[in-house]
Write a protein that holds these residues in place. Sequence first.
Motif, mmCIF file in Angstrom:
data_model
loop_
_atom_site.group_PDB
_atom_site.id
_atom_site.type_symbol
_atom_site.label_atom_id
_atom_site.label_comp_id
_atom_site.label_asym_id
_atom_site.label_seq_id
_atom_site.Cartn_x
_atom_site.Cartn_y
_atom_site.Cartn_z
ATOM 1 N N ALA B 13 1.080 -0.922 0.094
ATOM 2 C CA ALA B 13 0.280 0.215 0.500
ATOM 3 C C ALA B 13 0.894 0.945 -0.247
ATOM 4 O O ALA B 13 0.795 2.751 -0.516
ATOM 5 C CB ALA B 13 -0.858 -0.099 0.907
ATOM 6 N N LEU B 14 1.643 1.371 0.815
ATOM 7 C CA LEU B 14 2.919 2.064 0.591
ATOM 8 C C LEU B 14 4.000 2.375 -0.347
ATOM 9 O O LEU B 14 4.179 3.444 -0.252
ATOM 10 C CB LEU B 14 3.441 2.249 1.731
ATOM 11 N N ALA B 15 3.703 1.525 -1.590
ATOM 12 C CA ALA B 15 3.946 1.329 -2.210
ATOM 13 C C ALA B 15 4.626 2.669 -3.278
ATOM 14 O O ALA B 15 5.359 3.106 -3.970
ATOM 15 C CB ALA B 15 4.488 0.416 -3.204
ATOM 16 N N GLY B 16 3.425 3.079 -3.874
ATOM 17 C CA GLY B 16 2.905 4.287 -4.438
ATOM 18 C C GLY B 16 2.513 5.652 -4.344
ATOM 19 O O GLY B 16 2.938 6.519 -3.871
ATOM 20 N N GLN B 17 3.185 5.276 -2.786
ATOM 21 C CA GLN B 17 3.138 6.650 -1.336
ATOM 22 C C GLN B 17 3.978 8.007 -1.646
ATOM 23 O O GLN B 17 5.765 7.464 -2.481
ATOM 24 C CB GLN B 17 2.943 6.663 -0.388
ATOM 25 N N PRO B 18 3.737 9.135 -1.983
ATOM 26 C CA PRO B 18 4.436 10.517 -2.235
ATOM 27 C C PRO B 18 6.070 10.366 -1.309
ATOM 28 O O PRO B 18 5.412 9.519 0.384
ATOM 29 C CB PRO B 18 3.912 11.844 -2.211
ATOM 30 N N ARG B 19 6.711 10.467 -1.316
ATOM 31 C CA ARG B 19 8.230 10.799 -0.305
ATOM 32 C C ARG B 19 8.077 9.727 1.002
ATOM 33 O O ARG B 19 7.601 10.540 2.033
ATOM 34 C CB ARG B 19 7.697 12.175 0.239
ATOM 35 N N PHE B 321 -14.478 2.519 15.413
ATOM 36 C CA PHE B 321 -14.305 3.490 13.795
ATOM 37 C C PHE B 321 -12.943 2.650 12.777
ATOM 38 O O PHE B 321 -11.471 2.954 13.537
ATOM 39 C CB PHE B 321 -14.587 4.737 13.137
ATOM 40 N N ALA B 322 -12.824 2.301 12.001
ATOM 41 C CA ALA B 322 -11.815 2.274 11.176
ATOM 42 C C ALA B 322 -11.615 2.696 10.255
ATOM 43 O O ALA B 322 -12.345 4.054 9.081
ATOM 44 C CB ALA B 322 -12.301 0.420 10.078
ATOM 45 N N ALA B 323 -10.308 3.723 10.074
ATOM 46 C CA ALA B 323 -10.392 4.667 8.657
ATOM 47 C C ALA B 323 -10.022 3.748 7.387
ATOM 48 O O ALA B 323 -9.359 2.453 7.295
ATOM 49 C CB ALA B 323 -8.727 5.063 8.930
ATOM 50 N N GLU B 324 -10.694 4.606 6.436
ATOM 51 C CA GLU B 324 -10.143 3.775 5.054
ATOM 52 C C GLU B 324 -8.427 3.667 4.710
ATOM 53 O O GLU B 324 -7.777 4.610 5.236
ATOM 54 C CB GLU B 324 -10.944 4.787 3.933
ATOM 55 N N PRO B 325 -8.613 3.039 4.185
ATOM 56 C CA PRO B 325 -6.847 2.732 3.651
ATOM 57 C C PRO B 325 -6.414 3.612 2.409
ATOM 58 O O PRO B 325 -7.872 4.193 1.632
ATOM 59 C CB PRO B 325 -6.559 0.869 2.659
ATOM 60 N N ARG B 326 -5.473 4.409 2.711
ATOM 61 C CA ARG B 326 -5.245 4.939 1.355
ATOM 62 C C ARG B 326 -4.585 4.418 -0.049
ATOM 63 O O ARG B 326 -4.451 3.444 -0.364
ATOM 64 C CB ARG B 326 -3.664 5.585 1.881
ATOM 65 N N PRO B 327 -5.466 5.772 -1.085
ATOM 66 C CA PRO B 327 -4.924 4.759 -2.249
ATOM 67 C C PRO B 327 -3.416 4.436 -2.618
ATOM 68 O O PRO B 327 -3.244 4.868 -1.846
ATOM 69 C CB PRO B 327 -5.645 5.329 -3.301
ATOM 70 N N ARG B 329 -1.993 4.568 -5.128
ATOM 71 C CA ARG B 329 -1.454 6.083 -6.002
ATOM 72 C C ARG B 329 -2.678 7.350 -5.189
ATOM 73 O O ARG B 329 -3.492 7.699 -5.779
ATOM 74 C CB ARG B 329 -1.473 5.812 -7.310
ATOM 75 N N MET B 330 -1.597 8.006 -5.969
ATOM 76 C CA MET B 330 -1.907 9.670 -5.093
ATOM 77 C C MET B 330 -2.673 9.945 -6.502
ATOM 78 O O MET B 330 -2.632 9.288 -7.363
ATOM 79 C CB MET B 330 -0.642 10.782 -5.412
ATOM 80 N N ARG B 331 -4.050 10.773 -6.104
ATOM 81 C CA ARG B 331 -4.805 10.519 -7.576
ATOM 82 C C ARG B 331 -4.638 11.908 -7.728
ATOM 83 O O ARG B 331 -3.977 12.935 -7.150
ATOM 84 C CB ARG B 331 -6.278 10.257 -6.845
ATOM 85 N N PRO B 332 -4.546 12.405 -8.994
ATOM 86 C CA PRO B 332 -4.611 13.776 -9.436
ATOM 87 C C PRO B 332 -5.534 14.832 -9.366
ATOM 88 O O PRO B 332 -6.218 14.315 -8.973
ATOM 89 C CB PRO B 332 -4.745 13.443 -11.026
ATOM 90 N N PRO B 333 -4.483 15.641 -9.371
ATOM 91 C CA PRO B 333 -5.488 16.985 -8.786
ATOM 92 C C PRO B 333 -6.810 17.391 -9.970
ATOM 93 O O PRO B 333 -6.489 17.000 -10.894
ATOM 94 C CB PRO B 333 -4.783 17.970 -9.035
ATOM 95 N N GLU B 334 -7.432 17.263 -8.664
ATOM 96 C CA GLU B 334 -9.181 17.071 -9.874
ATOM 97 C C GLU B 334 -8.649 18.884 -10.564
ATOM 98 O O GLU B 334 -9.738 19.429 -11.150
ATOM 99 C CB GLU B 334 -10.311 17.018 -9.053
ATOM 100 N N ARG B 335 -8.355 20.039 -10.249
ATOM 101 C CA ARG B 335 -8.625 21.833 -9.865
ATOM 102 C C ARG B 335 -7.661 21.917 -9.762
ATOM 103 O O ARG B 335 -6.747 21.724 -8.737
ATOM 104 C CB ARG B 335 -9.991 22.098 -9.091
ATOM 105 N N ALA B 336 -6.962 22.967 -10.706
ATOM 106 C CA ALA B 336 -5.284 23.696 -10.234
ATOM 107 C C ALA B 336 -6.213 24.790 -9.404
ATOM 108 O O ALA B 336 -7.222 25.286 -8.765
ATOM 109 C CB ALA B 336 -5.164 24.434 -11.142
ATOM 110 N N PRO B 337 -4.835 25.198 -8.714
ATOM 111 C CA PRO B 337 -4.721 26.582 -7.576
ATOM 112 C C PRO B 337 -5.554 27.663 -8.364
ATOM 113 O O PRO B 337 -4.832 27.686 -9.782
ATOM 114 C CB PRO B 337 -3.685 26.402 -7.159
#
Lengths: 259, 340
Positions: B13-19, B321-327, B329-337
């Motif tokens: 699960a951690l393999a695709g996570q950033p930093r 309660f259980a936390a949801e597992p993180r995906p 991979r990071m999901r791409p931003p839907e909206r930019a600043p």
Amino acid sequence: MQSSARSSPFILCLATIVLVLVVGGLAAAQEVPEVGVEWINKCSPCGNGNLSHCDDDAVGFYNALGSAGAIKRWNWGDQWAWEQDFKYKNAPGGGTDYIYVDQVDIVMHVDHGGPGVFCFGEKNHDYCHFWCHNARWGDIDLEWIALDDCSCLYNGDSKVFQRWWDAFKGLHLILGFHTSCHDTGQRGPKFGAKLVHGWRVTSAWRYACEHTEGGGTRGAIMGVCGGETSSRDHLWGYGYVTPDVDNPTCEWWYSFSCD
Amino acid sequence: MTSAVFLAAVSLALAGQPRVVAPQPRLPVIRPRVEILRPEILRRLPKLETVMVYRTAPDDRWLAEGLPRAFDFFGVPVELRRDQADPAVRYAEAGDRYGEVYDASGATFCGDMGRLWPIPNLDEALAIDQGAFGRQRLLATARDFVRTVGALPDTRVQTLLLPDRLVFQRKGGETKAVTVSAAVAFRPVREGIPLAGPGGKVKVYFDSNGKIAGLLRAVRAVKPFKKMAVVPVERVVAEIRRQPIRRLRLAGVKAVEIARIRMVYYEDVPNRDQKYLQPAYEVSGVARGAVGGQQFSVPYLEYMPALTSPPEPLFMPGRSFAAEPRPSRMRPPERAPRDE
């Protein structure tokens, strides 16, 4: 020719219906709030004592909004709740708020806190503490953030504006506490229930605090003024929402007793 | 799941996570120093060996007689219906007029939501007549109101005036602070012991013109149950010294200075089916600490169970309660600043 003339009112009518449905659907889609929560009960990896009810608060809030039709984006707890999710991209260590916190409308964080800071239980994704000077919220989407942690909006030293001024980049409200608060597990569900009942965001927070805290606790809220005051906000789809203010010229801090 | 499989799953699960950086050592949990500011605060506590514990229930007399008067005052219809978002509550409303009752405790909240808890804009706030919040007038008005609707329990009360403060700051530093509304709180006192906690209070809220805008009545009816043995305060102090931060969500505390210890009856949240009103020690003072080199001092308040054999837990138990597992991979931003 005659047939075409006869059918044109029908086509016009159909086109109007389609247009109304599309525009209505888009408007409705924009009015559906998106929610994310992070909570930490296993606080000891970051040097704080463990808590018991942060999950009750955060997930209770998440489910209250979700049951009413809000889009549940993320519910991350303990080791899955990360400081970088709240931090702006170019902040020290680099943040990912542009992917997480600032991609939803409302966020709740529940753990330990202090003046201008709130905590995590995981050290491997940047830091244990999120600092107020790393907040640049609302430049994409975020309108409201509830910090159900002690003293994040402490103003006994008159420095609350100095701490949180730059967080308002389109953000409307920060909801939190001036004093300490307690690990009750009941505040989040109450806050969520009143939001989806159509209460103003500020009233929903105050109600939730007053029904879960007692003497010695003071809740606090920060918002923007200048044009309209963001205290008039309701959750998307439940009433009026003030426009974003990207660079506020005026901010306010409100505090109330829970005694 | 075996630990090996679990570790493998977490690694995947951690393999695709950033930093993700190398695991860092855990920080030691801070054990704050505890100081009793004045030793006489312990001596002044009455040496009680037993204290009366009460059975509690929703206050039927209030619900039958007082609540309709209060709802009528605010123009709230009395036909209550179940709140889908909070099944613990039945409510009624007409426009801005809102009223509700908690089934478990009979706790009642009602008012004119259009006037309650105002947070006005700067110009409106500066125009508020601060004379509307005169102490004597608000206390007298609140007393008259709670007597008229019958909101006070049949016992002595302590009274507090609680102003709501609004501070504005313009960019560049000009600051204005005003009182925008206020509340008067009544805390019942039973056998010399005040009620404390999220419940055990009657509050009258005033709007920005000093007119009554709302009422909270969170007081359960009580009947004496029996006298029960009390934990000596010395043992409570020893417990606090061992672990001063218990239910507080306060980080980085290095020292706790205890200024007061008193015995209270702890009345819990209104949605709890609290069957007993039992005593607790309220330990309060100042917590001092530092986070990231920044010093702070904030109010400190913890409640400690006061009975040797409590008939039920002092605080409402939670769920898990259980936390949801993180995906992965990071999901791409839907909206930019907006500034990009």
